[in-house]
Design a protein around this motif. Structure first.
Motif, PDB file in Angstrom:
ATOM      1  N   LEU A  47       1.209  -0.395  -0.102  1.00  0.00           N
ATOM      2  CA  LEU A  47      -0.126  -0.040   0.086  1.00  0.00           C
ATOM      3  C   LEU A  47       1.175   1.618  -0.295  1.00  0.00           C
ATOM      4  CD1 LEU A  47      -2.980  -1.012   2.110  1.00  0.00           C
ATOM      5  CD2 LEU A  47      -2.904  -1.199  -0.188  1.00  0.00           C
ATOM      6  N   PHE A  48       0.267   2.300  -0.621  1.00  0.00           N
ATOM      7  CA  PHE A  48       1.080   3.699  -0.370  1.00  0.00           C
ATOM      8  C   PHE A  48       0.791   4.459   1.084  1.00  0.00           C
ATOM      9  CE2 PHE A  48      -0.473   3.501  -4.897  1.00  0.00           C
ATOM     10  CZ  PHE A  48       0.611   2.704  -5.382  1.00  0.00           C
ATOM     11  N   PRO A  49       2.078   4.345   1.572  1.00  0.00           N
ATOM     12  CA  PRO A  49       1.677   4.644   3.461  1.00  0.00           C
ATOM     13  C   PRO A  49       1.145   6.263   3.597  1.00  0.00           C
ATOM     14  CG  PRO A  49       4.322   4.312   2.700  1.00  0.00           C
ATOM     15  CD  PRO A  49       3.469   3.600   1.495  1.00  0.00           C
ATOM     16  N   HIS A  50       2.012   6.524   2.477  1.00  0.00           N
ATOM     17  CA  HIS A  50       1.605   8.309   2.522  1.00  0.00           C
ATOM     18  C   HIS A  50       0.248   8.632   2.046  1.00  0.00           C
ATOM     19  CE1 HIS A  50       2.558   7.309  -1.463  1.00  0.00           C
ATOM     20  NE2 HIS A  50       1.845   9.150  -1.805  1.00  0.00           N
ATOM     21  N   LEU A  51      -1.080   7.943   1.635  1.00  0.00           N
ATOM     22  CA  LEU A  51      -1.595   8.132   0.992  1.00  0.00           C
ATOM     23  C   LEU A  51      -2.852   7.043   2.122  1.00  0.00           C
ATOM     24  CD1 LEU A  51      -1.147   7.863  -2.693  1.00  0.00           C
ATOM     25  CD2 LEU A  51      -1.684   9.455  -1.490  1.00  0.00           C
ATOM     26  N   THR A  52      -4.445   8.003   2.134  1.00  0.00           N
ATOM     27  CA  THR A  52      -5.097   7.310   3.328  1.00  0.00           C
ATOM     28  C   THR A  52      -5.845   5.779   2.547  1.00  0.00           C
ATOM     29  OG1 THR A  52      -7.128   8.706   1.911  1.00  0.00           O
ATOM     30  CG2 THR A  52      -6.189  10.048   4.169  1.00  0.00           C
ATOM     31  N   VAL A  53      -5.892   5.293   3.277  1.00  0.00           N
ATOM     32  CA  VAL A  53      -6.972   3.807   2.777  1.00  0.00           C
ATOM     33  C   VAL A  53      -7.732   4.648   1.228  1.00  0.00           C
ATOM     34  CG1 VAL A  53      -8.846   2.147   2.675  1.00  0.00           C
ATOM     35  CG2 VAL A  53      -7.459   2.436   4.557  1.00  0.00           C
ATOM     36  N   LYS A  54      -8.463   5.683   0.793  1.00  0.00           N
ATOM     37  CA  LYS A  54      -9.683   6.081  -0.460  1.00  0.00           C
ATOM     38  C   LYS A  54      -8.601   6.472  -0.606  1.00  0.00           C
ATOM     39  CE  LYS A  54     -13.382   7.930  -0.396  1.00  0.00           C
ATOM     40  NZ  LYS A  54     -13.765   9.205  -1.330  1.00  0.00           N
ATOM     41  N   GLN A  55      -7.697   6.854  -0.839  1.00  0.00           N
ATOM     42  CA  GLN A  55      -6.556   7.425  -1.684  1.00  0.00           C
ATOM     43  C   GLN A  55      -6.555   6.514  -2.295  1.00  0.00           C
ATOM     44  OE1 GLN A  55      -5.123  10.122   1.047  1.00  0.00           O
ATOM     45  NE2 GLN A  55      -6.021  12.235   0.291  1.00  0.00           N
ATOM     46  N   SER A 112      15.604   4.446   0.201  1.00  0.00           N
ATOM     47  CA  SER A 112      15.240   3.687   2.055  1.00  0.00           C
ATOM     48  C   SER A 112      14.055   3.242   0.958  1.00  0.00           C
ATOM     49  CB  SER A 112      14.503   4.557   2.332  1.00  0.00           C
ATOM     50  OG  SER A 112      13.885   5.587   2.812  1.00  0.00           O
ATOM     51  N   ILE A 113      13.166   3.228   0.074  1.00  0.00           N
ATOM     52  CA  ILE A 113      11.475   2.877  -0.042  1.00  0.00           C
ATOM     53  C   ILE A 113      11.602   2.278  -0.822  1.00  0.00           C
ATOM     54  CG2 ILE A 113       9.593   3.880  -2.198  1.00  0.00           C
ATOM     55  CD1 ILE A 113      10.744   6.792  -1.662  1.00  0.00           C
ATOM     56  N   THR A 171       4.689   8.256 -10.815  1.00  0.00           N
ATOM     57  CA  THR A 171       5.096   7.289 -10.202  1.00  0.00           C
ATOM     58  C   THR A 171       5.860   7.779  -9.401  1.00  0.00           C
ATOM     59  OG1 THR A 171       4.929   5.089 -10.939  1.00  0.00           O
ATOM     60  CG2 THR A 171       6.365   4.601  -9.317  1.00  0.00           C
ATOM     61  N   THR A 172       7.136   8.788 -10.302  1.00  0.00           N
ATOM     62  CA  THR A 172       8.349   9.699  -8.575  1.00  0.00           C
ATOM     63  C   THR A 172       7.444  10.857  -8.184  1.00  0.00           C
ATOM     64  OG1 THR A 172       9.160   8.934 -10.978  1.00  0.00           O
ATOM     65  CG2 THR A 172      10.220  10.676  -9.172  1.00  0.00           C
ATOM     66  N   VAL A 173       6.302  11.341  -8.740  1.00  0.00           N
ATOM     67  CA  VAL A 173       6.360  12.531  -8.791  1.00  0.00           C
ATOM     68  C   VAL A 173       4.667  11.814  -7.522  1.00  0.00           C
ATOM     69  CG1 VAL A 173       4.300  14.757  -8.701  1.00  0.00           C
ATOM     70  CG2 VAL A 173       6.446  13.587 -10.358  1.00  0.00           C
ATOM     71  N   PRO A 192       6.853  11.921  -2.647  1.00  0.00           N
ATOM     72  CA  PRO A 192       5.823  12.443  -0.931  1.00  0.00           C
ATOM     73  C   PRO A 192       7.041  11.384   0.348  1.00  0.00           C
ATOM     74  CG  PRO A 192       4.430  12.085  -2.965  1.00  0.00           C
ATOM     75  CD  PRO A 192       6.121  11.395  -3.457  1.00  0.00           C
ATOM     76  N   GLN A 193       7.178  10.071  -0.237  1.00  0.00           N
ATOM     77  CA  GLN A 193       7.768   9.304   0.719  1.00  0.00           C
ATOM     78  C   GLN A 193       9.114   9.583   1.049  1.00  0.00           C
ATOM     79  OE1 GLN A 193       6.953   5.370   0.493  1.00  0.00           O
ATOM     80  NE2 GLN A 193       5.484   5.397  -0.940  1.00  0.00           N
TER      81      GLN A 193
END
Lengths: 249, 219
Positions: A95-103, B116-117, B135-137, B142-143
């Motif tokens: 999952l993308f950790p910086h986004l909420t579940v819905k995002q 680290s990603i 994907t990058t942006v 952000p991570q």
């Protein structure tokens, strides 16, 4: 014509041959379980179907279009179209950790399909509801249990309306209780006739939900057939050994 | 000490602090994007580009900032042929040196952030059909930014203090004015005032970065 036709697939990492002449078909609505010991090449085989691995030879035909024909890949534009027919669920959820579940659910429909906000937002809520996580829509993944994460990952894959879902050991990172809730979701999908290929160590799932089972060992398909054929009357010695070992775990 | 005397010390020093802050802002705003471009260059699959970027980082990190400053301010005009076109304002030349030097450090910080990603993030993006750019942006940056915030904060505080190196190339800034008063009045107080101003700037940065960290928190 089958939905997916794999012919004589080969792949090596250096001098190590991980896939040796793999051929099989997947029909619409099939739930195909792929079992076998660790290092048998089953994950590599699955990942090859959606181009996370490049194969060295053989062909993959998806819905009438060649992703690879005799070791030659189609153009990036065409392979993108072919890959879009498939969704994938990973062992580590990803999952993308910086986004909420819905995002997490909305990102791809928004960016790739350029859907309207209302459209993907509604579908996201619908699918979260389906996997029993509507209440977690605004949480970040780090606040979820492993089982919840995997259910979100399944919903995220479904957001793109794939014609087939690939599961790469979806429950191997989960304890038995959490495994149950994920398998429950997968079982529901099977009942709705979702076409699925599942690489798994869950023999119970393979025997009760799958309609076909492939046993792989050492980069080859040793035996394939219905769950009854594989689990009750296996023909090959290696299959018997593996099942004996797994069942006594 | 009278209030008037204190202000007579403080006001020119605040004037100097302007140069300090201006240099800091220019250097941070320009070296961060440049550092990120360098990271991309290092990761480039085109070998000569990657090699050049790595060499650049090696040279900028391997030589003293003071040497680079002296080179940019006093050395450039001495270069044969092109030297006469490189007579820059001292502040401009010094700022350039700071930007180019700090970009190398930021490049290393970003490289670490990208390492680290997890590769699963790229794979998930790929199977969902995201382009490399998306994907990058939308996924990676952000991570990366979240992971690299603490080291970036660290570098920023270093940068504030390094601005005092302007002293060596005779660009008037905070420390220069403090030193002038110390010499003129034979008092040590301006050094304390200067220290106070540096600490104040550092404190402000700490607050800003703490805020950013909290704002970008997702675990």
């Amino acid at each position: 014509m089958s939905f997916i036709e794999v012919r004589n697939l080969q792949k090596s990492f250096g001098s190590l041959e991980v896939l040796k002449d793999i051929s099989f078909d997947v029909e619409q609505n099939d739930v195909l379980a792929i079992i076998g010991p660790s290092g048998s090449g089953k994950s590599t085989m699955l990942r090859s179907l959606i181009q996370l691995e490049q194969v060295g030879g053989g062909s993959i035909l998806v819905d009438g279009d060649y992703l690879v024909n005799n070791g030659v890949y189609t153009s990036p534009a065409d392979s993108k179209k072919i890959n879009a027919k498939m969704g994938m669920v990973f062992q580590q959820f990803n999952l993308f950790p910086h986004l909420t579940v819905k995002q997490n659910l909305e990102l791809a429909p928004k960016l790739v399909k350029k859907e309207k906000a209302k459209e993907y937002s509604n579908r996201a809520i619908e699918l979260l509801d389906k996997v029993g996580l509507a209440s977690k829509a605004d949480e970040f993944p780090s606040r979820l249990s492993g089982g919840q994460k995997q259910r979100v990952a399944i919903a995220r894959a479904l957001m793109m309306n794939p014609e087939i879902l690939l599961f790469d050991e979806p429950t191997s990172a989960l304890d038995p209780q959490l495994t149950k809730e994920v398998l429950h979701v997968m079982k529901n999908l099977a009942e709705e006739h979702m076409t699925m290929i599942v690489v798994t160590h869950e023999m119970e799932f393979a025997s009760s939900v799958a309609n076909r089972v492939i046993f792989m060992d050492d980069g080859m398909i040793v035996e394939s057939g219905s769950p009854d054929e594989i689990f009750k009357t296996p023909k090959e010695q290696r299959t018997k050994q593996f099942l004996n070992y797994e069942m006594n775990e | 000490m009278t209030y008037e005397y204190f202000m007579s010390m403080l006001i020119p020093m605040l004037e100097g602090a302007k140069a300090t802050v201006l240099l800091f802002v220019l250097a941070i705003v320009l070296s961060i994007p440049l550092g990120f471009l360098l990271t991309l260059a290092v990761r480039s699959s085109i070998k000569p580009i990657s090699f050049l970027a790595q060499t650049y980082i090696y040279v900028m990190r391997g030589t003293p900032l003071l040497l680079q400053l002296l080179f940019f301010v006093f050395g450039l005009p001495l270069l044969p042929v092109i030297g006469e076109y490189l007579v820059l304002d001292r502040f401009v030349a010094a700022t350039l040196a700071f930007i180019l030097n700090y970009a190398a450090y930021f490049a290393e910080i970003f490289r670490g952030g990208l390492l680290s990603i997890d590769k699963g993030q790229y794979e998930a993006s790929q199977v969902l059909g995201l382009s490399k750019w998306q994907t990058t942006v939308r996924v990676i940056l952000p991570q990366m930014f979240r992971v690299t915030l603490p080291p970036i904060a660290n570098e920023s505080v270093s940068l504030v203090k390094d601005t005092a190196l302007l002293y060596a190339v005779a660009v008037p800034e905070l420390l220069h004015y403090a030193q002038t008063v110390v010499n003129r009045d034979f008092t040590i107080i301006p050094f304390f005032i200067a220290a106070g101003i540096y600490l104040l700037i550092a404190f402000g940065l700490t607050v800003v970065f703490k805020y950013l960290e909290r704002k970008l928190q997702y675990d």
